[in-house]
Design a protein around this motif. Sequence first.
Motif, short mmCIF file in Angstrom:
data_model
loop_
_atom_site.label_atom_id
_atom_site.label_comp_id
_atom_site.label_asym_id
_atom_site.label_seq_id
_atom_site.Cartn_x
_atom_site.Cartn_y
_atom_site.Cartn_z
N SER A 19 90.67 -1.84 -22.74
CA SER A 19 90.36 -1.30 -21.42
C SER A 19 90.45 -2.40 -20.37
O SER A 19 90.25 -3.58 -20.66
N GLU A 20 90.78 -1.98 -19.13
CA GLU A 20 90.76 -2.92 -18.01
C GLU A 20 89.35 -3.43 -17.76
O GLU A 20 89.16 -4.47 -17.15
N ASN A 21 88.37 -2.68 -18.23
CA ASN A 21 86.98 -3.13 -18.19
C ASN A 21 86.74 -4.00 -19.44
O ASN A 21 86.88 -3.53 -20.56
N ARG A 35 96.99 7.76 -26.85
CA ARG A 35 95.98 7.08 -26.03
C ARG A 35 95.27 5.94 -26.75
O ARG A 35 94.79 5.00 -26.12
N GLN A 87 93.07 1.38 -21.41
CA GLN A 87 92.35 2.40 -20.65
C GLN A 87 92.03 1.90 -19.24
O GLN A 87 92.00 0.70 -18.97
N ASP A 88 91.79 2.86 -18.33
CA ASP A 88 91.38 2.51 -16.98
C ASP A 88 90.02 1.80 -16.99
O ASP A 88 89.27 1.89 -17.97
N GLU A 89 89.69 1.16 -15.88
CA GLU A 89 88.48 0.36 -15.80
C GLU A 89 87.21 1.17 -16.04
O GLU A 89 86.21 0.65 -16.52
N ASP A 90 87.26 2.46 -15.72
CA ASP A 90 86.06 3.29 -15.87
C ASP A 90 85.98 3.96 -17.24
O ASP A 90 85.15 4.85 -17.45
N TYR A 91 86.82 3.53 -18.19
CA TYR A 91 86.84 4.15 -19.51
C TYR A 91 86.76 3.06 -20.57
O TYR A 91 87.67 2.25 -20.74
N ASP A 116 94.92 -7.46 -21.14
CA ASP A 116 96.15 -7.79 -20.42
C ASP A 116 97.22 -8.34 -21.36
O ASP A 116 98.40 -8.03 -21.23
#
Length: 609
Positions: free
Chosen positions: A340-342, A454, A459-463, A498
């Motif tokens: 995830s980006e998070n 998936r 994943q997006d930052e909020d996931y 990344d």
Amino acid sequence: MSTRSRPAGRSTGRRRSTAAAVAVALALSGCSLFGDDGGNASGTGGDAGSGGADGSDAELAAEQVLRLSSSNLPIIDPQVVTFGMWMSAKGIFEGLVVQNEDGTDVLPGMAESWEVSDDGLTYTFHIREDAAWSNGDPLTAEDFERTYQRLFTPEAGETGGSTSGANSYQSATNIKGATDFLEGATDDWSEVGVRAVDERVLEIEVASPTPGFLLAMTHPSMLPLHMDTVEEHPQDWQEAEHIVSNGPFMIDQWVTNSSMELVPNPHYWDTDNVHLDRIEIALLEGGTTGAATVPYENDEVDIVGLANADIIRMESDPELADHVQIAPSVSYVYLATLRSENPLLEDVNIRKALSLALDREYIAEVTPDAQPGRSLVLGIVPGYDESIEVNEDVEEAQGLLAEAGYPDGEGFPEINLLAGSSNVDVEAIVDSWRRNLGIDAKADTVETGVLVERRWAVQDEDYVGFYYGSFAGTPDWPTMVGSLWSPRDIQEFSLPADVWAEYQEVQADGELSISERNAELAEMLDEHASDASHELADLVDQAMNSADEAEQQELFTQAAQLREEQHLIIPVLWKDRYFAVRPTVQGLNLRPSSDAYYFKGISIAADEQ
């Protein structure tokens, strides 16, 4: 032999509780890579007789027809990880050796005998004189060599692994030079330890003494293919009008997405132990749900895999309870970290807290075919050491979250559990996190195809969260530590998000040759994978090259413990496989193996009603 048994130390008592009632209300079966016969792994070997599971003789039915249901089989190529590879191993193809009735050793298959060199590095297999293909062609050692050259030839896609669509070769088989050839590090076939000495003699070299080698040779990836047919019909060699096989049964009809029919192979070497006249298989699209037991209860199929709610219902039914049979499991349920980006889950202590907070006893309580799974190594592996296990410790888990800045779960992002079907154990997992850590957690149920896509994406930052999966393998140390969630897998999961995105771009770069691609990927792993994952790889490498079995086991144990401490792949459950088996089915031997039974040896008794 009785099949209603469990691994040593496992209670055989029926679990009936409020939690079990919850299971009835919530359970819907999913699908997994060992999903034959209604979502359960299947396959059996050896010279099983026609007597019943209790050893009694019975008058046989006039027509010997076995009726099954199975997860859909788009392909049965045993060299590709799919549902179909297990169907291949049940009796459409037969390898050099097959498993014995309890799955602890091997029996002769296409090889009538073999010798092992004094140094444990060379296996010499003698192909039986009457080994033949279903079209009458003689089966030779060269057929095995050509098949394995196809298996080890790299393709543009994924090479080796345990995920759907990957090359199915298990690296723990340890054939000399096989992994290098598969990864494109060499294209010199003479460096691979497979050689047809003459028509009847096949020689296989291993890279180091490998105690589990013969059992590893029962894996579907090691089945022979009729390479003349594969090369003549590269796109459709598996279709009924073309396929040539060598097992006790062959495909007579195959209606895509609907049904398959098998009949005896007239050229099989051991026809005296082939009793069935026909095997009728209904193919179920999208896996099996609880509704799959309806045909069984309507006397339309003879064997069906059971989902959680069906297990409880059938074991509670006086008329059906005796139909339930258990295959001790070699499968497990796990949670794999999503990128995830998070960066939250890039912190090993956060992952550890989530693992320690899992109430595995409760999760197993609501899952009738399971027991708490505290390691990615199954407890039935010989020499299993409980020191590698992850045990629940809610107090420590809460302390780890507080140290990370989330006292009592305050401010902690929502944790998602990505799954391809709605399962009672998924709900129990998220409930554990809510209760024990005070955090928001939810099950994110998607279609299986969406899950496959998936789970590898960033994943997006909020996931943030994990994906839910299950898999099975031979219960030995090389497979459990060296092949399933191997050092390479752990290195990849340890990459920052990344870097993982860049890594995937290299994997998908069609402009690179196989060797160029793998060199770039290896360089990225060397530079960015965690120190612990590199240490893990060193331990497994030492274990695979050790000639001392006790030392090898100790090294594998150390590696397994180190892998658990990373909490990148979190063990949850060990699963048995439950089947409903009609009393007229005789000679069925359920084994603790990825393929739970073979078709060979099964017969159908006359119905006394």
